[in-house]
Design a protein around this motif. Structure first.
Motif, mmCIF file in Angstrom:
data_model
loop_
_atom_site.group_PDB
_atom_site.id
_atom_site.type_symbol
_atom_site.label_atom_id
_atom_site.label_comp_id
_atom_site.label_asym_id
_atom_site.label_seq_id
_atom_site.Cartn_x
_atom_site.Cartn_y
_atom_site.Cartn_z
ATOM 1 N N HIS A 54 -5.243 0.475 2.017
ATOM 2 C CA HIS A 54 -5.492 1.793 1.420
ATOM 3 C C HIS A 54 -6.359 2.613 2.367
ATOM 4 N N GLU A 55 -5.825 3.763 2.762
ATOM 5 C CA GLU A 55 -6.545 4.681 3.655
ATOM 6 C C GLU A 55 -7.061 3.968 4.902
ATOM 7 N N ALA B 6 -0.749 4.503 4.437
ATOM 8 C CA ALA B 6 -1.971 3.710 4.273
ATOM 9 C C ALA B 6 -2.384 2.989 5.554
ATOM 10 N N LEU C 271 -1.468 -0.651 -8.292
ATOM 11 C CA LEU C 271 -0.172 -0.508 -7.630
ATOM 12 C C LEU C 271 0.929 -1.227 -8.403
ATOM 13 N N TYR D 97 -7.396 -2.304 -7.123
ATOM 14 C CA TYR D 97 -6.397 -1.381 -6.586
ATOM 15 C C TYR D 97 -5.000 -2.005 -6.606
ATOM 16 N N TYR D 98 -4.898 -3.295 -6.305
ATOM 17 C CA TYR D 98 -3.589 -3.957 -6.345
ATOM 18 C C TYR D 98 -3.006 -3.916 -7.750
ATOM 19 N N VAL E 46 -3.733 -5.791 0.791
ATOM 20 C CA VAL E 46 -3.595 -4.474 0.170
ATOM 21 C C VAL E 46 -4.267 -3.446 1.066
ATOM 22 N N GLY F 134 0.836 -1.186 0.000
ATOM 23 C CA GLY F 134 0.000 0.000 0.000
ATOM 24 C C GLY F 134 0.871 1.235 0.000
ATOM 25 N N PRO F 135 0.330 2.377 -0.349
ATOM 26 C CA PRO F 135 1.114 3.603 -0.404
ATOM 27 C C PRO F 135 1.508 4.087 0.988
#
Length: 247
Positions: A218-219, A45, A241, A237-238, A216, A41-42
């Motif tokens: 995210h937020e 996250a 990425l 989403y993965y 994964v 994840g970014p």
């Protein structure tokens, strides 16, 4: 030797005055004994919060973390921490010798020098240490100032090898290294991970691709989980990425 890890509807809220930050929300996943689970994840996250909860540094605001079906609590947290090997990109080094830094917390006269030599070899530091005039009795300098980033990171790995833990937590262990140092550290990590339950924040697609489970984040939420091919096929989403190489 191996463990079973389960997060059940785990949330963590940090309170700063009147401000509440939802760092992790309703996270649920399970890791079988001996599996490798990769968290992707970014930045920001919630990956580090997840690790800090598993390490017992914080208690969940809601939900439960269980190890071998035993809930992680304040009463058994210290005992659990002693059984976890943690490798991160941040490492505390004393201005002591290689041997003292590998066996950190053990009195110098009680250090098993034969075992220290073995773990230095396993972490691919053996040749370097042998090249020094005083070998493993060479001082590393304040905060390891005489060492490269890769060498400091491999000392972190030697500590985990020496501890011989049933569970490993690897938190962005190679993200700050140059290509050659990353290769050597990654090889040492792969040896360390064998036959152990491992949670890792990874940046190398090869590590992620071979994981038994990918979560994964995210937020603050686990938005997807599964194996690499399954998640790519979902085109969610993965997959985004992977395409952007943002881990």
């Amino acid at each position: 030797m191996e463990h079973f890890v389960k997060f059940q509807n785990v949330s963590k809220v940090y309170t700063m005055g009147e401000v509440k930050i939802n760092a992790l929300h309703d996270a649920s996943f399970e890791i079988e004994r001996g599996e490798v689970c990769v968290i992707v994840g970014p930045s920001g996250a919630g990956k580090t919060t997840l690790f800090n909860l598993l390490l017992g540094f914080y208690a969940p605001t809601e939900g439960e973390i269980a190890i071998d079906n035993t809930p992680l609590t304040a009463d058994n947290c210290r005992r659990w921490q002693q059984r976890v090997g943690y490798v991160s990109q941040s490492l505390f080094l004393t201005d002591g010798t290689f041997a003292e830094n590998v066996a950190l917390g053990i009195a110098p006269e009680e250090i098993d020098r034969k075992r220290v030599k073995e773990v230095l070899e396993m972490a691919q530091l053996g040749d370097f240490v042998r090249s020094l005039d005083k070998g493993m009795d060479t001082r590393v300098g304040e905060c390891g100032c005489r060492l490269s980033g890769g060498q400091r990171q491999r000392i972190s790995i030697t500590r985990a090898i020496l501890k011989n833990p049933p569970i490993l937590i690897l938190d962005e262990a190679t993200s700050a290294l140059d290509t050659e140092s990353e290769r050597l550290v990654q090889e040492a990590l792969e040896k360390l991970m064998r036959n152990r339950t491992t949670l890792v924040v990874a940046h190398r697609l090869s590590t992620i691709r071979n994981a038994d489970l990918i979560c994964v984040v995210h937020e603050g939420r686990i938005v997807e989980q599964g194996k690499h091919d399954e998640l790519v096929a979902k085109n969610g989403y993965y997959k985004h990425l992977v395409d952007m190489q943002k881990f």
